[in-house]
Write an enzyme that holds these catalytic residues in place. Sequence first.
Site, PDB file in Angstrom:
ATOM      1  CD  GLN A  12      20.929  19.565 -20.066  1.00  0.00           C
ATOM      2  OE1 GLN A  12      20.880  19.265 -19.362  1.00  0.00           O
ATOM      3  NE2 GLN A  12      19.397  19.719 -20.789  1.00  0.00           N
TER       4      GLN A  12
ATOM      5  CG  HIS B  36      11.991  19.516 -15.684  1.00  0.00           C
ATOM      6  ND1 HIS B  36      12.595  18.661 -14.400  1.00  0.00           N
ATOM      7  CD2 HIS B  36      12.184  18.919 -16.970  1.00  0.00           C
ATOM      8  CE1 HIS B  36      12.039  17.219 -15.151  1.00  0.00           C
ATOM      9  NE2 HIS B  36      12.248  17.830 -16.751  1.00  0.00           N
TER      10      HIS B  36
ATOM     11  CG  ASP C  33      34.701  30.497 -19.470  1.00  0.00           C
ATOM     12  OD1 ASP C  33      34.058  29.869 -19.112  1.00  0.00           O
ATOM     13  OD2 ASP C  33      34.617  30.400 -20.895  1.00  0.00           O
TER      14      ASP C  33
ATOM     15  CG  LEU D 202      11.899   6.257 -16.256  1.00  0.00           C
ATOM     16  CD1 LEU D 202      12.557   7.523 -17.313  1.00  0.00           C
ATOM     17  CD2 LEU D 202      10.667   6.400 -15.438  1.00  0.00           C
TER      18      LEU D 202
ATOM     19  NE  ARG E 100       0.855  -3.727 -19.247  1.00  0.00           N
ATOM     20  CZ  ARG E 100      -0.201  -3.152 -19.082  1.00  0.00           C
ATOM     21  NH1 ARG E 100      -0.837  -2.627 -19.277  1.00  0.00           N
ATOM     22  NH2 ARG E 100       0.312  -2.210 -20.166  1.00  0.00           N
TER      23      ARG E 100
HETATM   24  C1  BG6 Z   1      12.132  15.633 -19.338  1.00  0.00           C
HETATM   25  C2  BG6 Z   1      11.107  16.151 -20.266  1.00  0.00           C
HETATM   26  O1  BG6 Z   1      11.738  15.570 -18.143  1.00  0.00           O
HETATM   27  O2  BG6 Z   1      13.464  16.506 -19.448  1.00  0.00           O
HETATM   28  C3  BG6 Z   1      11.294  15.724 -21.557  1.00  0.00           C
HETATM   29  O3  BG6 Z   1       9.547  15.184 -20.399  1.00  0.00           O
HETATM   30  C4  BG6 Z   1      12.829  16.912 -22.387  1.00  0.00           C
HETATM   31  O4  BG6 Z   1      10.359  16.199 -22.399  1.00  0.00           O
HETATM   32  C5  BG6 Z   1      14.107  16.661 -20.411  1.00  0.00           C
HETATM   33  O5  BG6 Z   1      13.532  16.460 -23.284  1.00  0.00           O
HETATM   34  C6  BG6 Z   1      15.015  17.013 -20.763  1.00  0.00           C
HETATM   35  O6  BG6 Z   1      15.853  16.314 -20.021  1.00  0.00           O
HETATM   36  P1  BG6 Z   1      17.045  16.897 -20.159  1.00  0.00           P
HETATM   37  O7  BG6 Z   1      18.011  16.098 -19.120  1.00  0.00           O
HETATM   38  O8  BG6 Z   1      18.086  16.404 -21.780  1.00  0.00           O
HETATM   39  O9  BG6 Z   1      18.072  18.079 -20.344  1.00  0.00           O
END
Ligand code: BG6
Length: 489
Positions: free
Chosen positions: A370, A248, A396, A17, A47
């Site tokens: 997206q 999300h 559009d 991350l 660590r």
């Molecule tokens: C993350 C998930 O929170 O979001 C992933 O753990 C997923 O599995 C990712 O691929 C998708 O994010 P984005 O921004 O690419 O749509």
Amino acid sequence: PETGCLSIIVLGASGDLAKKKTFPALFNLYRQGFLQESEVHIFGYARTQISDDDLRKRIRGYLEKDGSSGISEDLPKFLNLIKYVSGSYDSEEGFQLLDKEISEHEVSKNTAEGSSRRLFYLALPPSVYPPVCRMIRQCCMNKSDLGGWTRIVVEKPFGKDLESSEKLSSQIGELFEEPQIYRIDHYLGKELVQNMLVLRYANRFFLPLWNRDNIDNVQIVFREDFGTEGRGGYFDEYGIIRDIIQNHLLQVLCLVAMEKPILLKPEHIRDAKVKVLQSVLPIKDEEVVLGQHEGYRDDPTVPDTSNTPTFATIILRIHNERWEGVPFILKAGKALNSRKAEIRVQFKDVPGDIFKCKKHGRNEFVIRLQPSEAIYMKLTVKQPGLEMSTVQSELDLSYRQRYQDAVIPEAYERLILDTIRGDQQHFVRRDELKAAWEIFTPLLHRIDNGEMKPIPYKPGSRGPAEADQLLESAGYVQTHGYIWIPPTL
Ligand code: BG6
């Protein structure tokens, strides 16, 4: 804006991350002048015993990938701002050392009035959140004589169900006040997710239409055309509902469904979101379709008997005056035939239709989050020409075409800037998180206990056919013979 010394501490600095999201976001903020060299210092903590340069080398490749111009000059300067401290996540020793380093930096960078702003970014698995938070609290808080603040940034998974999430929340809550805690849901940092409130409340078009009288159904869809590559171990513990839907997609649902906040203050917005969540009715088994893609269990980190869904379609029903009877269809899947995320609002048929336009399909308002950000409206128009016939077309607003010079910021970039500025609007509040878990926990337990089983589907497909049947029975009418094609420049 506040000025004075700002220390950003990335814990878990060598993890995925941090490398893929946190450091690149910090670099972008730096390049755009939001992180001033005279004030900012960045610390990596983990660590592994490595040197400052080792860490810089490890993250460098992720920053270079960006490809934008001017990168070469900025990169070494940015990397120079990063210092590495190694230590364990549960002993005072490492954190005392970290505090010493931060304090030295504060002394060296501070002007007469001084300031001690400390932002701790936990790019770590949640299992270590409690000890790490305790250590920060004990050893690394901002120096009160200098003023400033201490904030922590955390990211999902916040537990696995209501109980474990509440436990985690109270452990962290004993150490930090809610205004110090920033729970990231990176979908809230996406440009078109942030546009939702503007669209809804700044346009007369939508105000009278946004309700059960006009809207037939709402879909919030997330699709990925790849599987869980390299993350099978993590994913199998959680599954698609915990990974995508409970956070999300549910956050997006809140913004689509909430009532108008009194003002644009973070607390007003979050109050409105919590109300939506609290109005969601219990999920019915017959309104759920789960799937697992073929080949998922071949991943050596996934057990052969795994019952974890990689796909789910779930209908949520909001019990209030605005939405009763309108299904909110949340759908997410890995290894499908395309990659996209969108909100699709489908309107009811025109009453007393004299054009027989029903055959073309319904009006839809689509927000493409997206890729290729866009907002478009599907509508029926006269087919150009001598005949009086009708055809489905669209209004559009494709961002790439309309805003050619605009750079759309990365979600993490925007959210980290918010944490520095102290704006919690796009972060998940504790009661919001609890309400989100309340919705999904009974279903998740039934899946975990093996009482509900995912249906196998082919990788690269639309997912199980049963999911499309569920959509249809919920009232969604798929448009045939019309596809919106993002305009090319
Ligand atoms: C993350 C998930 O929170 O979001 C992933 O753990 C997923 O599995 C990712 O691929 C998708 O994010 P984005 O921004 O690419 O749509």
